[in-house]
Design an enzyme around this catalytic site. Structure first.
Site, PDB file in Angstrom:
ATOM      1  N   SER A   1      25.966 -42.312 -39.065  1.00  0.00           N
ATOM      2  CA  SER A   1      25.189 -41.091 -39.324  1.00  0.00           C
ATOM      3  C   SER A   1      23.693 -41.378 -39.394  1.00  0.00           C
ATOM      4  CB  SER A   1      25.670 -40.417 -40.614  1.00  0.00           C
ATOM      5  OG  SER A   1      25.619 -41.308 -41.708  1.00  0.00           O
ATOM      6  N   HIS A  43      34.136 -43.296 -40.621  1.00  0.00           N
ATOM      7  CA  HIS A  43      32.882 -43.086 -41.365  1.00  0.00           C
ATOM      8  C   HIS A  43      33.174 -42.158 -42.532  1.00  0.00           C
ATOM      9  CE1 HIS A  43      28.759 -43.285 -42.258  1.00  0.00           C
ATOM     10  NE2 HIS A  43      28.228 -42.547 -41.308  1.00  0.00           N
ATOM     11  N   HIS A  59      34.624 -53.759 -45.735  1.00  0.00           N
ATOM     12  CA  HIS A  59      33.339 -53.211 -45.318  1.00  0.00           C
ATOM     13  C   HIS A  59      32.748 -54.123 -44.266  1.00  0.00           C
ATOM     14  CE1 HIS A  59      29.171 -51.739 -45.526  1.00  0.00           C
ATOM     15  NE2 HIS A  59      29.694 -50.644 -46.038  1.00  0.00           N
ATOM     16  N   ARG A  84      28.690 -48.777 -55.373  1.00  0.00           N
ATOM     17  CA  ARG A  84      28.941 -47.331 -55.426  1.00  0.00           C
ATOM     18  C   ARG A  84      30.337 -47.053 -55.982  1.00  0.00           C
ATOM     19  NH1 ARG A  84      27.932 -45.830 -49.316  1.00  0.00           N
ATOM     20  NH2 ARG A  84      29.337 -47.626 -49.184  1.00  0.00           N
ATOM     21  N   ASP A  99      34.598 -45.222 -50.628  1.00  0.00           N
ATOM     22  CA  ASP A  99      35.614 -44.218 -50.304  1.00  0.00           C
ATOM     23  C   ASP A  99      36.887 -44.396 -51.113  1.00  0.00           C
ATOM     24  OD1 ASP A  99      34.072 -42.954 -48.245  1.00  0.00           O
ATOM     25  OD2 ASP A  99      34.492 -44.668 -46.967  1.00  0.00           O
TER      26      ASP A  99
END
Length: 455
Positions: free
Chosen positions: A284, A314, A360, A369, A415
């Protein structure tokens, strides 16, 4: 997923931003209180502060190019070429740098630093995304007054044109919310300040001012856009009005129908902050910049980013995690033993599938995060059955992946946690999760577009 790596200030011998020298480019007299910066005179608006920083940044880049223009940044391998340029140091990204060990840093501040130092709402515990946007654009921590002014500015710009409302209303409920989101953002291009200024022949040095206005308008209108999509697809189609004296996250919660739950509003503040930017090589971010390099305006550029964010590798990944956890729960129950969970994870791998939310492209430790969201869950929903499953997976999956031997990074990413938090507060529509990711990602990529046109 992150591919091309971005370059830090230290790559060019520039002064590193540290706790003792957090803003090396600062030229205005300041005072400090509790580690937060305050201007001695009238607080600058965000646009005024950018205008002051641009000449200094331009000179910095001239110096870097003059002294280091022929410097090699590394070797390119065949694996990098076939791997989608993964690992290549190929671009400068102003707002953030992704360290393999420490995770994302916003202007050299870690997520824990941002949660500690950025302004909060009155009585709140999580940082306001407005403050994070200010940080991404300027490299500076704003005052509470500056953040409040930004909240008011965004609320004042939030109305979307009637033809965009009609466009959203005419979309069938079966059209994915991300597709509707992309359509609406593209339609907003009708009112692009930059597109009109460019057609009128504005001088190049003024490009950034029109991109700034477009970016501010676009960010401001996102709650009304996504609120309308959510209400049309899942509710009664009626969208409540934005409150001019409330912050961005509160108004986003309101258009979704969750403003009465203060903990959910706090979750949105955290969610929008930590999902905002993740270096320039992910789909993105890179797509936004790639499209804008043709001098496409922010609306066209960000719409392209949303189409990339909608992919399962994504932004759609958080949705895949929730579905996998639901399948786990349905198969083994809400309170399975560790051995049962371990067997389920192995069965997933043996069937040729991956465990979503783990691994990742760049990170080699647990995503900070993820840890920020885990910290939030431990405070607000420690006994939630789904969170308990997530906690079990946090201890079991890395062990299995290490034993499996085919994963470079067996640790959870962002996620692996976000969808479960949204489920707890009643936002159960999984197809909508990536839309929230898109709202957040706008803060990072549009902050970068402003600087791209300024430089």
């Amino acid at each position: 997923m992150s591919f091309m790596r971005t370059l830090s200030r230290s790559s060019f011998g520039l002064p590193k931003i540290t706790k003792s020298n957090p803003f090396p480019r600062q030229v205005l007299p300041v005072t400090y209180a509790g580690g937060v910066r305050y201007y001695a005179a009238r607080p600058k608006t965000l646009k005024e502060r950018i205008e002051e920083l641009i000449p200094e940044k331009q000179e910095e880049i001239k110096l870097v190019k003059k002294e280091h223009g022929t410097k090699s940044m590394g070797n390119i391998t065949v694996d990098m070429i076939y791997g989608g340029m993964r690992g290549i140091k190929g671009l400068v990204w102003e707002g953030s740098v992704l360290d393999p060990e420490e995770g994302i840093e916003f202007r050299n501040l870690r997520i824990s630093d941002c949660r500690e130092k950025l302004p909060r709402s009155k009585g709140g515990e999580e940082p306001l995304p407005e403050g994070l946007f200010w940080l991404l654009v300027t490299g500076e921590i704003p005052t509470e007054e500056q953040v409040q002014a930004l909240s008011a500015d965004w609320a004042a710009r939030s109305t979307i044109p009637s033809f965009v409302e009609e466009l959203i209303d005419r979309c069938p409920n079966t059209l994915h919310p991300m597709s509707q989101f992309s359509l609406a953002v593209t339609a907003l291009q009708h009112d692009s300040n930059f597109a009109k200024a460019y057609q009128a022949g504005v001088e190049k040095k003024s490009y950034w001012q029109y991109v700034y206005e477009d970016s501010m308008d676009l960010i401001s209108k996102l709650p009304n856009i996504v609120g309308r999509i959510y209400r049309n697809v899942y509710k009664d189609g009626k969208v409540p009005s934005i409150e001019p004296n409330k912050d961005y996250s509160y108004n986003l919660a309101k258009v979704l129908g969750f403003e009465d739950n203060k903990d959910f509003v706090e979750l949105l503040r955290l969610y929008l902050t930590i999902h905002s930017d993740h270096e320039g090589g992910n789909v993105s971010a890179h797509t936004t910049r790639l499209v804008s390099s043709a001098l496409s305006d922010p609306y066209l550029s960000f719409s392209a980013a949303l189409n990339g964010l909608a992919g399962p590798l994504h932004g759609l990944a958080n949705q895949e995690v929730v579905r996998w956890i639901f399948n786990l729960r349905d198969s083994v129950g809400e309170s399975p033993s560790d051995e049962v969970v371990r067997e389920y994870v192995w069965n997933t791998l043996k069937s040729g599938k991956v465990v979503p939310g783990y691994g990742h492209a760049v990170l080699r430790k647990t995503d900070p995060r993820y840890m920020a969201q885990r910290d939030f869950a431990l405070k607000h929903l420690p006994n939630d059955p789904l969170f308990k499953l997530v906690s079990q997976l946090y201890t079991i999956v890395p062990e299995v992946l290490l034993e499996h031997g085919k994963t470079k990074n067996p640790w959870p990413n962002v996620d692996a946690h976000s969808g479960v938090l949204l489920q707890y507060y009643g936002l159960t529509e999984q197809n909508f999760y990536t839309v929230l990711f898109g709202v957040s990602r706008a803060l990072g990529v549009l902050a970068q577009l402003i600087w791209d046109r300024a430089l």
